[in-house]
Design an enzyme around this catalytic site. Structure first.
Site, mmCIF file in Angstrom:
data_model
loop_
_atom_site.group_PDB
_atom_site.id
_atom_site.type_symbol
_atom_site.label_atom_id
_atom_site.label_comp_id
_atom_site.label_asym_id
_atom_site.label_seq_id
_atom_site.Cartn_x
_atom_site.Cartn_y
_atom_site.Cartn_z
ATOM 1 N N GLU A 39 45.361 55.572 36.534
ATOM 2 C CA GLU A 39 46.158 54.377 36.783
ATOM 3 C C GLU A 39 47.497 54.522 36.070
ATOM 4 O O GLU A 39 47.547 54.863 34.894
ATOM 5 C CB GLU A 39 45.433 53.131 36.289
ATOM 6 C CG GLU A 39 46.263 51.861 36.264
ATOM 7 C CD GLU A 39 46.844 51.481 37.617
ATOM 8 O OE1 GLU A 39 48.062 51.207 37.676
ATOM 9 O OE2 GLU A 39 46.091 51.479 38.616
ATOM 10 N N ASP A 41 49.925 52.044 35.835
ATOM 11 C CA ASP A 41 50.478 50.808 35.294
ATOM 12 C C ASP A 41 49.471 50.162 34.350
ATOM 13 O O ASP A 41 49.499 50.389 33.148
ATOM 14 C CB ASP A 41 50.853 49.865 36.444
ATOM 15 C CG ASP A 41 51.521 48.589 35.961
ATOM 16 O OD1 ASP A 41 51.832 48.496 34.763
ATOM 17 O OD2 ASP A 41 51.731 47.677 36.791
ATOM 18 N N GLY A 44 43.068 47.311 36.554
ATOM 19 C CA GLY A 44 42.937 46.027 37.220
ATOM 20 C C GLY A 44 43.892 45.914 38.387
ATOM 21 O O GLY A 44 43.711 45.078 39.270
ATOM 22 N N CYS A 47 46.258 43.072 41.669
ATOM 23 C CA CYS A 47 45.465 41.849 41.821
ATOM 24 C C CYS A 47 45.258 41.151 40.484
ATOM 25 O O CYS A 47 45.582 39.979 40.323
ATOM 26 C CB CYS A 47 44.125 42.172 42.464
ATOM 27 S SG CYS A 47 43.071 40.722 42.699
ATOM 28 N N TYR A 189 51.026 33.720 53.862
ATOM 29 C CA TYR A 189 50.127 33.150 52.863
ATOM 30 C C TYR A 189 50.718 33.199 51.454
ATOM 31 O O TYR A 189 50.541 32.255 50.658
ATOM 32 C CB TYR A 189 48.753 33.822 52.926
ATOM 33 C CG TYR A 189 48.670 35.201 52.330
ATOM 34 C CD1 TYR A 189 48.274 35.390 51.009
ATOM 35 C CD2 TYR A 189 48.977 36.335 53.090
ATOM 36 C CE1 TYR A 189 48.187 36.658 50.456
ATOM 37 C CE2 TYR A 189 48.889 37.598 52.547
ATOM 38 C CZ TYR A 189 48.500 37.764 51.230
ATOM 39 O OH TYR A 189 48.424 39.016 50.680
ATOM 40 N N ASP A 318 44.387 48.251 50.131
ATOM 41 C CA ASP A 318 45.586 47.995 50.927
ATOM 42 C C ASP A 318 46.110 49.242 51.622
ATOM 43 O O ASP A 318 46.687 49.147 52.714
ATOM 44 C CB ASP A 318 46.685 47.398 50.051
ATOM 45 C CG ASP A 318 46.377 45.981 49.596
ATOM 46 O OD1 ASP A 318 45.311 45.459 49.977
ATOM 47 O OD2 ASP A 318 47.188 45.402 48.850
ATOM 48 N N HIS A 450 23.281 16.626 48.336
ATOM 49 C CA HIS A 450 24.134 15.472 48.622
ATOM 50 C C HIS A 450 24.514 14.802 47.296
ATOM 51 O O HIS A 450 23.675 14.671 46.404
ATOM 52 C CB HIS A 450 23.389 14.473 49.504
ATOM 53 C CG HIS A 450 24.165 13.209 49.747
ATOM 54 N ND1 HIS A 450 25.215 13.151 50.629
ATOM 55 C CD2 HIS A 450 24.048 11.960 49.202
ATOM 56 C CE1 HIS A 450 25.710 11.918 50.645
ATOM 57 N NE2 HIS A 450 25.011 11.177 49.774
#
Length: 474
Positions: A39, A41, A44, A47, A189, A318, A450
């Site tokens: 990784e 950066d 996690g 996100c 969105y 992605d 309920h």
């Protein structure tokens, strides 16, 4: 002194530590594979560090402030002061807890964590450049690789994110004070979530959108509820206009928009948030060293086992294409890891839920009525308006509905659309129904607590069967 290059080997090299990458790494390690997670950066990924989690933290803070400010009807009178700096600090604590948890989970499962920028240097080789002067680099030989490098915000011409008042969503979520005015480019969105959040915090928000409505891809009656609520919060929409240029007027920015007919308009704010979508990060990996080429949109095409065109290389999240959802990435990561371990695993996208954290929320899964018809089904639809829900009434939040789409002949649930409070939670029941092949009768005959919002899912199923009790049957 420069640290010399070293060379190591691993069964599975995972590039990218977001929800797709770290999940793939943990599952691969659980299956007995020597696994290395790289990784550049923060573990996690976007996100946890810059997207899903920070935005939901700020959205929650905005909801608390707005609820207190607008609760006169139920006898609560308050005028809360918003300390954006304190909210930022709280958000950072949440992020730190989660990202620290990811690292602990990886280490506890035996995943080797490597910080640095990875590029491919051959069919079974990665080069990792470590950050910082004199930190050097290393080579990692692998049997399998999982590409999970995620996505980044799309820039539009003339609106570079390195230019002061032009903000990406990541930039906005670092704010230490609530802006008085903001121009938002894009009503998808991300744009709608952040516009709603800002409006609740007291910002005057102007949204410009090239299309003729908000939230492309959602049904008209779904987005109408969200758009109407946003307008009631003071969000001003201008549709059919594309942002063409901006200028710094000393006190803020002026954004110029243009219609297809060439008509121009100007809108002012302290800054401009560009939220027109995200694009995959595949151009930094030197994929040509693998003999792998992204498609025209930059995505890596995969099969049902998450494999790319190079058999021992997988792509998840992605970079593997729409929908760009963290939970979809995690599922792909699990499948990729299990396939790499020689286990039978495959992807099935029919039951991938999606949520939009606007006000009210949207939750969808499976097919709409139109999509079911296009697939050759004879759909039957049931709907429960939240204005008939006792729980929604006690929450003073009755805008929206629950809709269930099923095959009329078999009764199998094909999908559902929910717009209303906690839609992101409610959609899980319909996702399970689609995944397990449940029928309308299965959902309708399940006793629901309920009073709850979840009863509306049961009522919608009963409505589709023509036997609803608490709403008129269609």
């Amino acid at each position: 002194m420069v640290v010399g290059d070293i060379s190591t080997g691993t069964d599975v090299a995972v590039v990218g530590g977001g929800p797709g990458g770290y999940v793939a790494a943990i599952r691969a390690a659980q299956r007995g594979l020597d696994t290395t997670l790289i990784e550049r950066d923060a573990f996690g990924g976007v996100c946890l560090n810059h997207g899903c989690i920070p935005s939901k933290a700020f959205i929650h803070g905005a909801d608390v402030a707005h609820a207190a400010r607008t609760a006169e009807d139920i006898g609560v009178h308050a005028d809360p002061a918003v300390d954006a700096g304190q909210m930022q600090s709280w958000k950072s604590d949440v992020v730190d807890q989660l990202t620290g948890g990811v690292e602990k989970l990886c280490k506890a499962n035996g995943v080797n964590l490597v910080s640095g920028t990875a590029t491919f240097a051959g069919e079974h080789k990665l080069r990792v450049a470590h950050g910082g002067q004199g930190q050097g680099s290393e080579s990692i030989e692998f049997e399998h690789a999982v590409v999970a490098t995620g996505s980044r915000p799309v820039e539009i011409p003339g609106f570079g994110f390195d230019e002061g008042p032009v903000l990406s969503s990541r930039d906005l979520l670092r704010m230490e004070r609530v802006p008085d005015e903001m121009v938002v480019v894009g009503a998808g969105y991300i744009g709608m979530e952040l516009s709603t959040m800002l409006a609740k915090l007291g910002t005057d928000v102007t949204v410009v959108e090239m299309l003729d409505d908000v939230l492309p891809g959602y049904e008209e009656d779904v987005k109408r509820v969200v758009r109407t609520r946003a307008e009631a919060l003071g969000v001003e929409f201008h549709f059919g206009e594309g942002a063409s240029e901006w200028s710094d007027d000393g006190d803020g920015v002026t954004v110029v928009t243009e219609t297809e007919d060439g008509a121009e308009s100007e809108y002012g704010g302290e800054a401009v948030l560009v939220a027109v979508g995200r694009e995959p990060v595949t151009d930094t990996l030197e994929l040509e060293s693998l003999g792998l080429e992204p498609n025209d949109d930059g995505f890596l095409e995969t099969d049902t086992e998450a494999r790319t065109d190079v058999d021992h290389v997988f792509a998840v999240g992605d970079v593997a294409g729409e929908p760009m959802l963290a939970h979809k990435a995690s599922k792909e990561g699990i499948v990729a890891a299990e396939v790499a371990a020689g286990e039978p695993a495959a992807l099935d996208y029919q039951a991938v839920p999606a949520a939009v954290f606007t006000d009210p929320e949207i939750g969808t899964v499976g097919m709409t009525e139109a999509e079911a018809e296009a697939e050759g089904f004879d759909p039957v639809v049931g709907q429960m308006p939240l204005r008939a829900s006792g729980r929604a009434l006690t929450m003073d939040d009755t805008d929206g509905f629950v809709r269930v789409v099923a095959d009329e002949e078999s009764g199998f649930v094909l999908g559902g659309q929910i717009v209303g409070p906690d839609a992101s939670e409610l959609v899980a029941e319909l996702a399970l129904a689609v995944e397990m092949g449940a029928t309308l009768e299965d959902v309708a005959s399940t006793i629901h607590t309920h009073p709850t919002l979840a009863e509306s899912v049961m009522e919608a199923a009963e409505n589709a069967m023509g036997q609803a009790i608490h709403t008129l049957n269609r």
